[in-house]
Design an enzyme around this catalytic site. Structure first.
Site: not given
Lengths: 531, 733
Positions: B414, B301, B341, B356, B182, B266, B354
């Site tokens: 969900f 997510n 992303e 992928n 990260k 942030e 990030e």
């Protein structure tokens, strides 16, 4: 607990229930009124069971002739005493029906009083009469015409005031049940407490269904049990629907309530031929007879010890996945029930690997045997799915007489002359292989799936016995030689090894051809099945 | 061209997945098909309108290029099948790996070779590098496609393959490592001038400094604990005042929760969208961006509905994002397909999230609008070929939407996983412009060991409205029986006015369904349609049950009845419905309104097409029983109904009410899974809300809590047990 039902049912209920039933002059309100919550009256039941406006009632004017203990008072006399009988149609097909009226002769107010006084609901043992002649008449006619008899049973037992006359009456019914047996299908739906002699008539019929929570079957009620054996037991524990469908095997299925039961009975009736003179009925079918069932190619697990659900196989093969299972909660290691193949009723017997590996034991043998004999008696083709590791070993089974009871299933399959189609899905070991509608018992079409293992026993056990005490790796050799369908196929014991996905197609084709099968056993008074 | 045609002919003659390939609207074949229509017409019975797909003709060239002879797919399910399809197209032999429970899986059947690599748990099979390396050696596969998940972003695996001289279809180890970290990826992105979420990298000393930094970054800001997690010590501030307050609270909370009061600040991205850019790079320093995918509809997510392009981006933003994504790819010397992303706020500011380094689940929507086959491009690039396209060649043709069809119950947060055997399964491939990527078939098991995804359902249209309309139709025509599925949720999302307008964000589901998803809410008109359909099905069934074939000994009394008075229970309501038969159609009266219902009334078909007053509806009758109970899937949602005659309905009020099970004193498993831990034993006292046991299913651990305070009567499970949905776990007194 008791629902207040002013003026016995209320106007609304009367108009809904009795008006289409052509109420006769002087017909008492009490006939349309069952005093306990959760039950329908005799006539309401008939209304739901039969096609609209199809009921022709018999003997509406018969009364009971008992005059002792105040039973002759006008208050206790009603026309159409205690039972409603007649004939009608279910989906257009003829059926004879009797519907018992529970506690009809106590007025509602009286019943309430009685219960408040004694503080409990226990009206069952006394005061009730089964009008035998009326029921007998219906059964005689059903036998002559050749149409099923449906009994809606709700009877407390003999009317004690009537003495020996009522016992004679029971025997009259029993005799007729026996004479009708195998002639026309007889179905009993237990819709209330049935005690004493009243329970034997249902026991003699082909199918006994019950209503959950409101129906009971016992020889003697909890009070008598208490006084004789000092055993504390509730009605529900002693003879409720759960007891009889799961433990005793007396009843074949239970339904949620009166309405559910009657509607299911209508559906069940459609599977049955009207008599032993008729072929199995064929309904209009929308499910293509040549439908392939691809999922069957993978349904049997790779490891032969792993279970799968035989019901998955049955449902995917039969028309529209509809399977009317008989005794679904009793001896679940065998599955029996009715379904249709290309519209034609078939009886299905299958070992259930999911329960006790699908082995045959006392209960499952008896369950299977009775079902097979019903199908044979009424021209319903039999389809057998075999995955059986053998008979269940052990003292419990041997002491219980597994030999005698297992012989019943063997007897039933051997004796049956209806079309018999057998599919070996996996294990067919030992004597159980012979029993399960094998080629040797006159199977008409015996198929094996590629996963079939027709052998005397499983590889591990066999090798242990053959090479007793010796170290050996012969197990693989045994598996190679016997754990496959080829040895049986080479000897003609299975007619073909088939792709599982084509099973439905094969069976439908066979049934078309076998519809004209004619086979008779040598003449005899009757065979002597090991009862 | 000739070569291509002969190749195609050969494939079609051999019957190589001709249907699948075409139906799946793989851009290449669509295009080839277009080009060679007249040659193939006599061989392929086909109805796709090939004009709908506009593909660059250059992509035909690949057929003449040699890549690999044999390729191993280190994955399972739909993605393994997806890769195999392209391999077949390219003439590459395939090797599948599988666990023992997957021995009959579709990807195993599709591959040229298949090898078992271990038992069901993924750690022992699909993640078992030793076993997979062994298979690669044994089968002499020259390359490995890892799919997504499993070993796809595992640098150790990539390294081991490289050591064996086997090509890894993906970026090199360096890029995997750089983007897997990260902090490192954020630094790399910053250096490559990619927008990252503005923030203060150091620790904030006091409230005044916090305000100064917040102003620098621009409101709103998020103040969060350096050691934080799980939302603790986290505050959002929209102005100076809130910043001071937030600083105070957060540092207190951080100190008490983590024993560490250091705070970071942030930029807070309010109501963000999740938009990602597909990039494709080769080993020669070339990189392309293949437009964006909008993946904002998520739950926990995990993406649920994706589309390309996004309704939100203008061409300028798209280009800016694309160019930054390419810059990042070039900065890490990326090769193969990858995804960058971004979070995009309501003013179209975008921030790098990030990257992928693998093929994404939702790649088909990009394939649909660009006409590229990403798997094929990945294989080419891995072999060392340069990219065949220029940025200017990358089009946006039409619109594509993807729904992830899962075996899960959308009514429980969900989607909680469900398992079972697919007793009936039929993909809606008869609907035009539908692509279904799946790795299962009728009879397949959805097990607790793997992701419960059934398929990816992709529809394509010349514009968004068309793609969505087809998606609606495709969802209605999808037959999935035997497991609970999320079709109802998917269908509700794609017809929701907010979604249709493009007004979505990652919070879409919780915002639209604050009390959880409850299925489709019927309008009065729709309810009448449903009631009429149920009533007509009942009557059709009744009529059929009177039709016996042959000539019976005792004549059947033919019913002359042509009108029925019924009573239909739906939810809490009881509705009188009158049906009268008029030839082959029914006239139905509900709520005083008359509806005309026509259908073929073939009761064995899984999909029933019913026309109600001219509106065609595809409904599915999932079950029926003798007592009139039926469940019907209508507009995506399953409704339970009971149809009774009027007489039976009047009498049913006398039936006993069955007491419902007291659910507060028993704990049942809400889903199938494995018991991880049981924290009580019989006789223990538990208080309401106390954890009783933990169930793990698929990727989730679920804490089961006591619904009331009481004494534990019995415990029916132990750690390590496998439990089914509805299994009794613990009883309280």
């Amino acid at each position: 607990v008791l629902r207040s039902r002013p003026s016995c049912g209320g106007a609304a209920r009367q108009s809904a229930a009795t008006s289409p039933l052509r109420a006769a002059p002087g017909l008492s309100l009490s006939l349309t009124c069952a005093p306990f919550q959760g039950k329908l009256t005799a006539r309401e039941r008939i209304l739901l069971l039969l096609d609209p406006d199809s009921f022709d009632e018999y003997d509406m004017f018969v009364e009971h002739r008992c005059s002792d203990f105040g039973m002759d008072s006008s208050k206790n006399k009603y026309p159409g005493d205690s039972v409603v009988t007649g004939r009608g149609r279910i989906n257009g097909r003829l059926a004879y029906v009797f519907s018992q009226v529970y506690k009809h002769n106590i007025l509602w107010e009286e019943a309430v009083h009685f219960e408040t006084r004694t503080g409990k609901i226990n009206l069952s043992q006394t005061l009730f009469l089964v009008r035998v002649a009326v029921v007998g008449k219906v059964m005689d006619q059903a036998a002559m015409v050749g149409a099923p008899v449906i009994g809606l049973n709700d009877s407390g037992g003999a009317r004690i005031q009537e003495g020996v006359e009522s016992l004679a009456g029971y025997a009259d019914i029993f005799l007729r049940n026996v004479l009708c047996s195998g002639l026309v299908p007889q179905i009993s739906l237990i819709m209330g407490p049935c005690a004493g002699g009243a329970v034997y008539s249902p026991a003699l019929t082909d199918f006994t269904f019950m209503v959950k929570d409101t129906s009971y079957l016992f020889i003697t009620g909890p009070d008598v049990v208490k006084s004789v054996t000092n055993e504390d037991v509730t009605q529900e524990q002693l003879g409720g629907a759960k007891t009889h469908t799961a433990v005793s095997g007396v009843a074949h299925r239970a339904f949620e309530n009166d309405i559910d039961a009657l509607l299911n009975l209508r559906e069940f009736f459609n599977y049955l031929p009207l008599s032993n003179r008729d072929p199995a009925p064929v309904c209009e079918c929308h499910d293509p007879s040549d439908r392939l069932v691809p999922e069957l190619d993978t349904v049997v697990p790779m490891e032969s010890t792993k279970a799968y659900d035989m019901l998955d196989i049955i449902r995917s093969i039969v028309d529209e996945r509809e399977f009317f299972e008989i005794m679904p909660s009793y001896a679940r290691n065998i599955v029996v029930g009715f379904a249709r193949m290309n519209g034609r009723t078939v009886g299905i017997v299958g070992n259930q690997p999911k329960v006790a590996s699908g082995c045959l034991d006392i209960n499952s043998s008896v369950k299977g045997a009775r079902f097979v004999r019903f199908c044979d008696a009424f021209n319903i083709p039999l389809i057998t799915f075999v995955d059986v590791p053998g008979f269940l070993p052990g003292t419990a089974q041997e002491y219980g007489g597994i030999i005698r009871h297992g012989a019943k299933l063997l007897f039933a399959f051997a004796e049956a002359t209806v079309p018999k189609i057998t599919v070996i899905t996996r294990k067919a070991y030992g004597g159980a292989y012979d029993v399960m509608s094998s080629k040797h018992l006159r199977g008409d079409a015996n198929y094996a799936w590629p996963t079939a293992e027709v052998a005397v026993m499983g590889a591990k056990g066999a090798v242990q016995i053959i090479f007793r005490g010796k170290e050996t790796d012969a197990e693989a050799e045994y598996v190679d030689k016997f754990a496959n369908p080829f040895p049986a196929a080479m000897r003609g014991f299975v007619d073909d090894i088939i792709q599982p996905s084509t099973t439905r197609m094969r069976i439908c084709h066979d049934l078309d051809v076998l519809a004209s099968k004619s086979q008779t056993n040598p003449w005899k008074k009757h065979a002597n099945i090991p009862l | 061209m000739e070569l291509l045609l002969s190749f195609l002919m050969e494939n079609f003659c051999l019957g190589y997945e001709a249907d699948c390939l075409l139906t799946a609207c793989y851009p290449l074949l669509q295009c080839s098909y277009h080009a060679s229509k007249m040659y193939l017409q006599h061989q392929v019975q086909w109805t796709v309108k090939s004009d709908e797909f506009h593909m660059p003709t250059k992509s035909l060239l690949f057929f003449s290029l040699q890549t690999f002879e044999k390729l191993l797919i280190a994955n399972r399910g739909e993605i393994a099948c997806r890769v195999i399809k392209t391999c077949k197209k390219m003439g590459i032999k395939t090797v599948a790996i599988h666990s023992d429970v997957d021995a009959n899986a579709v990807h195993v059947k599709m591959a040229d070779e298949a090898v078992c690599v271990g038992p069901a748990p993924t750690s022992k099979s699909y993640l078992n590098m030793d076993a997979i390396m062994e298979v690669i050696k044994k089968t002499r596969a020259q390359a490995v496609h890892p799919g997504y998940g499993f070993l796809s972003e595992n640098k150790e695996f990539a390294r081991r393959l490289a050591a064996e001289g086997v090509t890894f279809i993906g970026p090199d180890t360096h890029a995997i490592q750089a983007m897997g970290d990260k902090i490192e990826s954020k630094l790399l992105a910053k250096n490559a001038k990619v927008n990252t979420i503005p923030g203060f990298d150091g620790v904030v000393k006091d409230a005044d400094e916090a305000v100064r930094i917040a102003r620098e970054i621009g409101y709103p800001v998020m103040i969060k604990a350096s050691a934080g997690g799980g939302g603790k010590g986290m505050r959002i501030a929209w102005d100076d005042e809130e910043t001071r307050e937030g600083f105070r609270f957060s540092s207190q909370e951080a100190a008490s929760s983590f024993g560490d009061d250091r705070l970071l600040i942030e930029k807070f991205i309010d109501n963000p969208r999740h938009i990602e850019i597909q990039v494709l790079a080769d080993k020669h320093g070339n990189a392309l961006w293949l437009n964006e995918r909008e993946c904002s509809i998520q739950r926990r997510n995990q993406k649920v509905v994706e589309e390309a392009p996004s309704t939100f981006l203008d061409s300028e933003t798209r280009r800016a994002m694309g160019e930054q994504a390419v810059a990042l790819a070039k900065a890490v010397k990326y090769s193969s397909a990858g995804t960058v992303e971004f979070l995009v706020d309501s003013s179209k500011n975008f921030y790098f999230l990030e990257m992928n380094t693998r093929l994404q689940v939702e790649h088909p929507v990009t394939e649909c609008i660009t006409g590229l086959d990403l798997v094929q491009e990945m294989i080419r690039v891995a072999k060392g070929y340069p990219l065949r396209h220029k940025q200017a060649d990358i089009p946006i043709n039409g619109w594509a939407v993807e729904c992830r069809v899962y075996a899960e119950d959308p009514y429980k947060s969900f989607g909680l996983p469900s398992i079972g055997k697919l007793s009936q399964y039929q993909e809606p491939l008869h609907v035009p412009s539908v692509r279904v990527d799946s790795g299962i078939e009728q009879g397949s098991d959805i097990s607790i060991y793997y992701d419960p995804m059934i398929s990816k359902l992709i529809t394509y249209g010349s514009n968004r409205a068309e793609a969505l309309r087809r998606m609606e139709e495709a969802l209605d025509n999808y037959v999935i029986r035997g497991v609970t599925h999320n079709i109802s949720l998917l269908r509700e999302v794609i017809i929701h006015p907010r979604f249709v307008q493009g007004d979505i964000s990652t919070k879409f589901l919780p915002e639209v369904y604050p009390d959880g998803f409850k299925g489709h809410q019927l309008t009065d008109h729709e309810r009448r349609e449903l009631l009429a359909t149920a009533a007509c099905l009942y009557v059709a069934e009744q009529l059929r049950s009177q039709r016996f074939l042959g000539t019976p000994r005792i004549p059947i009394a033919k019913s002359k009845r042509n009108s029925w008075e019924l009573s239909v229970h739906l939810g809490d309501g009881i509705y009188p419905v009158a049906v009268s038969k008029d030839g082959s159609s029914f006239s139905v009266e509900v709520d005083g309104m008359k509806l005309n219902v026509t259908s073929e009334w073939n009761l064995a078909l899984p999909l029933l097409s019913v026309t109600i007053d001219g509106t065609q509806r595809t409904v599915q009758r999932l079950s029926r029983d003798a007592s009139g109970k039926t469940s019907i899937q209508f507009l995506g949602t399953v409704y339970k109904l009971q149809v009774l005659t009027k007489a039976a309905a009047e009498l049913s009020k006398y039936m006993p009410e069955k007491a419902a099970e007291d659910t507060s004193s028993i704990l049942r498993s809400p889903m199938p899974g494995a018991v991880v831990a049981v924290s009580v034993k019989p006789g223990d006292m538990v208080s309401e809300g106390q954890e009783i046991c933990v169930i793990e299913a698929m990727k989730m651990q679920n804490s089961m809590i006591a619904a009331k305070t009481g004494k534990v009567k019995a415990v029916h499970c132990k750690a390590g047990d496998t439990v089914g949905e509805g299994d009794l776990l613990v009883e309280l007194e």
